[in-house]
Motif scaffolding. Structure first.
Motif, short mmCIF file in Angstrom:
data_model
loop_
_atom_site.label_atom_id
_atom_site.label_comp_id
_atom_site.label_asym_id
_atom_site.label_seq_id
_atom_site.Cartn_x
_atom_site.Cartn_y
_atom_site.Cartn_z
N LEU A 1 49.07 40.97 32.52
CA LEU A 1 47.69 40.26 31.77
C LEU A 1 46.62 41.39 32.43
N LEU A 2 46.48 41.88 33.46
CA LEU A 2 45.37 42.73 34.03
C LEU A 2 45.38 44.20 33.33
N LEU A 3 46.19 44.27 32.55
CA LEU A 3 46.08 45.52 31.62
C LEU A 3 44.62 45.70 30.90
N ALA A 4 44.16 44.32 30.57
CA ALA A 4 42.84 43.79 29.96
C ALA A 4 41.79 44.51 30.92
N THR A 5 41.95 45.11 32.11
CA THR A 5 41.00 45.20 32.92
C THR A 5 40.40 46.49 32.39
N ALA A 6 40.98 47.38 31.80
CA ALA A 6 40.41 48.66 31.00
C ALA A 6 39.40 48.47 30.14
N LEU A 7 39.20 47.10 29.75
CA LEU A 7 38.44 46.70 28.72
C LEU A 7 37.09 46.46 29.31
N ASN A 8 36.78 46.28 30.42
CA ASN A 8 35.79 46.13 31.07
C ASN A 8 34.50 46.68 30.43
N PRO A 9 34.68 48.26 30.36
CA PRO A 9 33.38 49.12 30.09
C PRO A 9 33.22 48.74 28.54
N VAL A 10 34.18 48.29 27.79
CA VAL A 10 33.82 48.10 26.23
C VAL A 10 33.57 46.58 25.96
N LEU A 11 33.95 45.70 26.69
CA LEU A 11 33.54 44.27 26.53
C LEU A 11 32.70 43.55 27.35
N GLY A 12 32.84 43.93 28.75
CA GLY A 12 32.27 43.36 29.71
C GLY A 12 33.05 42.43 30.33
N TYR A 13 32.96 42.29 31.71
CA TYR A 13 33.88 41.26 32.57
C TYR A 13 33.85 40.17 31.83
N ASP A 14 32.91 39.21 31.63
CA ASP A 14 33.12 38.04 31.02
C ASP A 14 34.13 37.72 29.88
N GLN A 15 33.71 38.66 29.02
CA GLN A 15 34.85 38.56 27.75
C GLN A 15 36.17 38.89 27.95
N VAL A 16 36.28 39.88 29.10
CA VAL A 16 37.67 40.30 29.50
C VAL A 16 38.29 39.01 30.00
N ALA A 17 37.39 38.48 30.66
CA ALA A 17 38.09 37.18 31.59
C ALA A 17 38.50 35.99 30.77
N ARG A 18 37.86 36.01 29.23
CA ARG A 18 38.35 35.15 28.19
C ARG A 18 39.69 35.64 27.92
N ILE A 19 40.03 36.80 27.63
CA ILE A 19 41.34 37.42 27.36
C ILE A 19 42.27 36.91 28.33
N THR A 20 42.04 37.22 29.38
CA THR A 20 43.09 37.04 30.51
C THR A 20 43.50 35.48 30.79
N ARG A 21 42.53 34.56 30.55
CA ARG A 21 42.49 33.27 30.82
C ARG A 21 43.33 32.80 29.49
N LYS A 22 42.86 33.11 28.46
CA LYS A 22 43.74 32.67 27.04
C LYS A 22 45.09 33.18 27.02
N ALA A 23 45.55 34.52 27.78
CA ALA A 23 46.52 34.83 27.70
C ALA A 23 47.51 34.02 28.51
N ALA A 24 47.11 33.88 29.82
CA ALA A 24 47.70 33.17 30.97
C ALA A 24 48.07 31.67 30.59
N ASP A 25 47.02 30.88 30.02
CA ASP A 25 47.08 29.61 29.45
C ASP A 25 48.22 29.26 28.16
N GLU A 26 48.11 30.11 27.24
CA GLU A 26 48.96 30.38 26.24
C GLU A 26 50.34 31.05 26.04
N GLY A 27 50.56 31.82 27.27
CA GLY A 27 51.81 32.60 27.39
C GLY A 27 51.67 34.05 26.43
#
Length: 462
Positions: free
Chosen positions: A406-432
């Motif tokens: 899931l935390l490969l998405a950390t590389a997106l922080n400079p692109v999308l910002g922390y909060d948007q990346v958190a949406r990605i990781t939460r959705k990925a975790a919740d929905e498999g």
């Protein structure tokens, strides 16, 4: 019944087994303390031989010992140093806190052997006397700590440092071998961002390198000897220059440079250096425990654990589960480290038992320090040769874990910002979902954009 001979000391006659080289004081000590199973290791006894050899040579040089007597004492002491009399040291380590009884044991063995070389029967005390000649210019109070220094110095240099160097070299080799093998790092036991297996093993190698440096850092204080202080540190009954002559002779014997402690009171009344050495061994035990436990966890499974590493098959298995393979060698190392940590507590308490001009816990200090060195050297060697050398990575599991992290998405922080990346990781975790699938589903990135920004091989640094 065992045949005995009769020896006399200041307290009267003593019966001693006729084939034993010890004398009256040792026999009396057996009666007081018993001949227990917890005895000093051979390295300490051999160090006594070297100490008595150096003392005889120094006394001869300074005119404190007849050259003829010195010659046979030196020969007998060398035989003790070479291990010929190990079975003639029957005493338990649980004795007087100065180690007096074992010093007297060494004096008696050497005196009896020297007299035997001169054609005399055991027990004559003539022409070589255990106190007047073998123990000349010495006291147990400076001799035993000198032997402690010597035995520890030799055990570190001969056993532990080579074992650590061997381990360090193998860890470095693994770090190079796996420098580009991606894995998921873990913090708080949870998935983190990518790294390489080589980086993990480089970290282990750095820990061991620091451990080697710490051991080497203790050596100068071990090389400073209290010999020559005799009873309380004043040098009573020693000829001028004895401490320096002794260190010169011992340095020649051992090929290690020893120097006279300028403050014999410190060297006899305190044993801070052994608390220091034990502390270094304790740090090593902590480092090695991490190494052993990380490999145990990374190799857990093989089907239902992490399974990222594969330990070599040692041919052992469960008593009830056929074919089960356990990380036995890693467990050996972990248990050895537990022993060292416990020993350090004992050494710390014993080191604090320095009362006025004499520490009175010398036997228990040296017992625990030498045991710690021994168990570390042996377990590290077994671990290096029988586990680490054959350790392998499971490339398929590592690749799967990296891909699904899931935390490969950390590389997106400079692109999308922390909060948007958190949406990605939460959705990925919740929905498999994978983070890529979640990012696309949220409409934050296209698949092609995700692949352009998230490149695991570029997330691991240089």
């Amino acid at each position: 019944m065992q045949n005995v001979r009769i020896e006399h000391d200041a307290f009267g006659p003593v019966q001693i087994p006729e084939d034993k080289y010890w004398g009256a004081q040792t026999q009396r000590a057996i009666g007081v303390f018993g001949a227990g199973r917890e005895q000093f290791p051979p390295v300490l006894l051999h160090a006594f031989g070297q100490q008595k050899l150096a003392s005889a040579r120094a006394n001869r040089r300074l005119g404190a010992l007849d050259a003829g007597l010195a010659k046979v004492i030196e020969q007998a002491a060398q035989e003790l140093a070479d291990g010929h009399f190990d079975r003639h040291f029957p005493l338990t380590l649980w004795q007087t806190g100065s180690g007096t009884q074992t010093n007297m044991n060494a004096n008696e063995v050497i005196a009896n052997r020297a007299n035997q070389l001169l054609g005399q029967p055991l027990g004559t005390k003539a022409p070589v006397h255990p106190n007047d000649h073998v123990n000349a210019s010495q006291s147990s109070n400076d001799t035993f700590p000198t032997v402690m220094h010597l035995a520890t110095r030799l055990a570190l240099g001969r056993d532990l440092l080579p074992a650590l160097a061997h381990l360090h070299a193998e860890l470095q080799a693994k770090a190079r071998q796996w420098h580009d093998v991606l894995k998921i790092g873990r913090t708080h036991l949870m998935d983190a961002v990518p790294m390489t297996m080589g980086q993990a093993f480089a970290s282990f190698a750095a820990q061991i390198a620091h451990g080697i440096e710490r051991v080497q850092g203790c050596l100068p204080r071990l090389d400073s000897l209290p010999q020559g202080g005799t009873a309380v540190g004043t040098g009573l009954n020693t000829p001028p220059g004895f401490a320096e002559a002794f260190c010169e002779e011992l340095s020649l014997i051992t090929q290690t440079r020893f120097t006279a402690n300028p403050c014999k009171f410190e060297g006899m009344g305190t044993h801070d250096v052994f608390v220091e050495v034990s502390g270094v061994l304790n740090v090593l035990a902590v480092s090695l425990t991490k190494l052993a436990n990380d490999i145990r966890l990374l190799s857990s499974g093989p089907r239902c654990g992490l399974g990222e590493m594969v330990v070599p098959d040692d041919g052992l298995t469960s008593s009830i589960m056929p074919g089960k393979r356990n990380p036995t060698i890693a467990e050996v190392l972990a248990q050895a480290c537990m022993q060292v940590m416990g020993n350090h507590t004992t050494v710390s308490v014993a080191g604090a038992s320095s009362l006025f001009e004499l520490n009175v816990a010398k036997p228990v200090i040296i017992h625990n320090v030498l045991q710690s060195i021994s168990v570390l050297a042996e377990s590290v060697t077994i671990f290096t040769d029988k586990l680490l050398a054959g350790l392998e990575v499971n490339h398929a599991v590592l690749a799967r874990n990296v891909e699904g992290s899931l935390l490969l998405a950390t590389a997106l922080n400079p692109v999308l910002g922390y909060d948007q990346v958190a949406r990605i990781t939460r959705k990925a975790a919740d929905e498999g979902l994978t983070p890529k699938e979640a990012a696309v589903a949220l409409g934050l990135l296209t698949a092609q954009e995700y692949d352009a920004y998230v490149r695991p091989q570029e997330m691991v640094g240089g």
